[in-house]
Design a protein around this motif. Structure first.
Motif, mmCIF file in Angstrom:
data_model
loop_
_atom_site.group_PDB
_atom_site.id
_atom_site.type_symbol
_atom_site.label_atom_id
_atom_site.label_comp_id
_atom_site.label_asym_id
_atom_site.label_seq_id
_atom_site.Cartn_x
_atom_site.Cartn_y
_atom_site.Cartn_z
ATOM 1 N N GLY A 271 30.671 4.388 -103.133
ATOM 2 C CA GLY A 271 29.959 3.453 -103.994
ATOM 3 C C GLY A 271 30.856 2.542 -104.799
ATOM 4 O O GLY A 271 30.482 2.094 -105.889
ATOM 5 N N LYS A 272 32.057 2.229 -104.260
ATOM 6 C CA LYS A 272 33.026 1.433 -105.012
ATOM 7 C C LYS A 272 33.447 0.165 -104.277
ATOM 8 O O LYS A 272 34.495 -0.409 -104.571
ATOM 9 C CB LYS A 272 34.251 2.298 -105.358
ATOM 10 N N TYR A 273 32.630 -0.253 -103.317
ATOM 11 C CA TYR A 273 32.964 -1.447 -102.543
ATOM 12 C C TYR A 273 32.357 -2.682 -103.186
ATOM 13 O O TYR A 273 31.143 -2.756 -103.395
ATOM 14 C CB TYR A 273 32.445 -1.307 -101.113
ATOM 15 N N ASN A 274 33.215 -3.633 -103.542
ATOM 16 C CA ASN A 274 32.776 -4.921 -104.062
ATOM 17 C C ASN A 274 33.217 -5.985 -103.066
ATOM 18 O O ASN A 274 34.419 -6.206 -102.897
ATOM 19 C CB ASN A 274 33.395 -5.188 -105.438
ATOM 20 N N PRO A 275 32.290 -6.643 -102.368
ATOM 21 C CA PRO A 275 32.687 -7.573 -101.294
ATOM 22 C C PRO A 275 33.571 -8.724 -101.772
ATOM 23 O O PRO A 275 34.476 -9.141 -101.053
ATOM 24 C CB PRO A 275 31.346 -8.065 -100.739
ATOM 25 N N VAL A 276 33.310 -9.231 -102.974
ATOM 26 C CA VAL A 276 34.129 -10.341 -103.483
ATOM 27 C C VAL A 276 35.537 -9.851 -103.803
ATOM 28 O O VAL A 276 36.537 -10.441 -103.385
ATOM 29 C CB VAL A 276 33.478 -10.974 -104.729
ATOM 30 N N GLY A 277 35.618 -8.768 -104.556
ATOM 31 C CA GLY A 277 36.928 -8.220 -104.895
ATOM 32 C C GLY A 277 37.703 -7.797 -103.664
ATOM 33 O O GLY A 277 38.919 -8.030 -103.575
ATOM 34 N N PHE A 278 37.006 -7.200 -102.698
ATOM 35 C CA PHE A 278 37.683 -6.746 -101.487
ATOM 36 C C PHE A 278 38.214 -7.934 -100.689
ATOM 37 O O PHE A 278 39.310 -7.867 -100.115
ATOM 38 C CB PHE A 278 36.728 -5.918 -100.630
ATOM 39 N N ALA A 279 37.468 -9.040 -100.654
ATOM 40 C CA ALA A 279 37.941 -10.242 -99.958
ATOM 41 C C ALA A 279 39.206 -10.780 -100.612
ATOM 42 O O ALA A 279 40.147 -11.206 -99.929
ATOM 43 C CB ALA A 279 36.846 -11.298 -99.946
#
Length: 332
Positions: A271-279
């Motif tokens: 539950g720690k996936y942030n699509p913007v931050g990960f990009a």
């Protein structure tokens, strides 16, 4: 307490069944030096497992020689040659090695590549932390005998590990981190039970970082102020002040980007996936690799591998059937 007369042995309790797990592939000269250094460890380990990634050089002969030498020690140390049918990379090798160590009854597993050597008193030096923690990373000297920089923390938002500036041991001999390193990470069977086996799908690169991160979701991962290994293989590098940047390979560049898909999968699971931050983290990873090419290797040859790896990471990201490595049954 350690015995001061004759060969030192580990005391009962939390320090029983200490195994060294080595993954090797076609580097028998380095492996020979590592196994020779293990013969000088005092106290000695309870066993050594050499995971052979289908090597085609003289690895088998080196292991046979070490088996004879370590069996003749005052406290004999068995050396198990765990041969794989194909090269499954460092990640697959450590997954197989930890699995085999557990099957042999290991309580502790000290994980290392073949291109390091051990400091004679390393196991004793780690002992004080073995009574408190289940995941420990000791310090290393580089190939010329200077302290090797390794102090990072994983940033969940970006999905990358970042260097920690300054002297992390200024006020204490232990530093709480949330990443691992399979160049000397020591793990207890309890930590392995919770996190599961190392994920062989990484093949190389990033498997140890995520393994440490997974363990940290349940229990502390400690970087400790004890020099326990020497890096034996010299690498081209530049000093960036807060870290060293080493040379790499096309294979590593591909998996550096491709494995972003696996990292995202684990972040999603927790539950720690942030699509913007990960990009953003993916862009920073690619930029670092391009900078490595230019500054360390003085070329842009190999940049196409980054693009190929990124495309493969997108395929992994879109795979709805993807699942993390499962935890193990306690005491398995």
């Amino acid at each position: 307490m350690w015995s001061h007369q004759g060969p030192k042995i580990l005391r009962p309790g939390r320090r029983e069944r200490f195994f060294i797990v080595i993954t090797t592939f076609n580097r028998c000269d380095y492996l020979d030096d590592l196994l020779a250094s293990i013969a000088s460890l005092s106290p000695p380990p309870d066993g050594v497992i050499v995971v052979d990634n289908a090597s085609t050089d003289g690895t088998a002969a080196v292991v046979e020689g070490a088996q004879r030498k370590l069996a003749a020690l005052p406290v004999p140390v068995p050396v198990i040659h765990h041969e794989l049918r194909e090269n499954v990379g460092g990640a697959g090798g450590f997954s197989a090695g930890v699995d085999r160590a557990l099957a042999e009854g290991a309580q502790w597993m000290w994980l290392m590549d073949d291109d390091v050597t051990t400091v004679p008193g390393a196991i004793g030096a780690l002992g004080q932390w073995m009574d408190k923690y289940d995941a420990i990373v000791g310090r290393r000297y580089d190939a010329v005998g200077k302290p090797f920089f390794w102090q990072h923390r994983f940033n969940d938002f970006l999905g990358i590990h970042l260097p920690v500036a300054g002297d992390v041991f200024k006020g204490s001999n232990e530093f709480s981190t949330n990443v691992g390193c399979f160049e000397g990470m020591l793990v207890h069977a309890d930590a392995v039970a919770g996190a599961g086996l190392p994920d062989p799908r990484f093949f190389i690169t990033g498997d140890d970082v995520i393994y440490g991160w997974l363990i940290s979701q349940e229990r502390p991962v400690m970087y400790v102020n004890a020099f326990v290994l020497h890096k034996a293989r010299a690498q081209r590098s530049i000093d960036l002040g807060i870290r060293h940047l080493n040379d790499s390979s096309d294979l590593s560049r591909f998996y550096m980007m491709r494995n972003r898909g696996l990292v995202a999968g684990y972040l999603r699971t927790h539950g720690k996936y942030n699509p913007v931050g990960f990009a953003v983290g993916t862009a920073l990873t690619a930029a670092k690799e391009v900078f490595r090419l230019l500054a360390v290797e003085k070329t842009l040859h190999g940049s196409a591998k980054l693009w190929r790896g990124w495309r493969e990471s997108r395929r992994i990201l879109s795979d709805s059937s993807w699942a993390p490595m499962p935890p193990l049954k306690r005491g398995a």
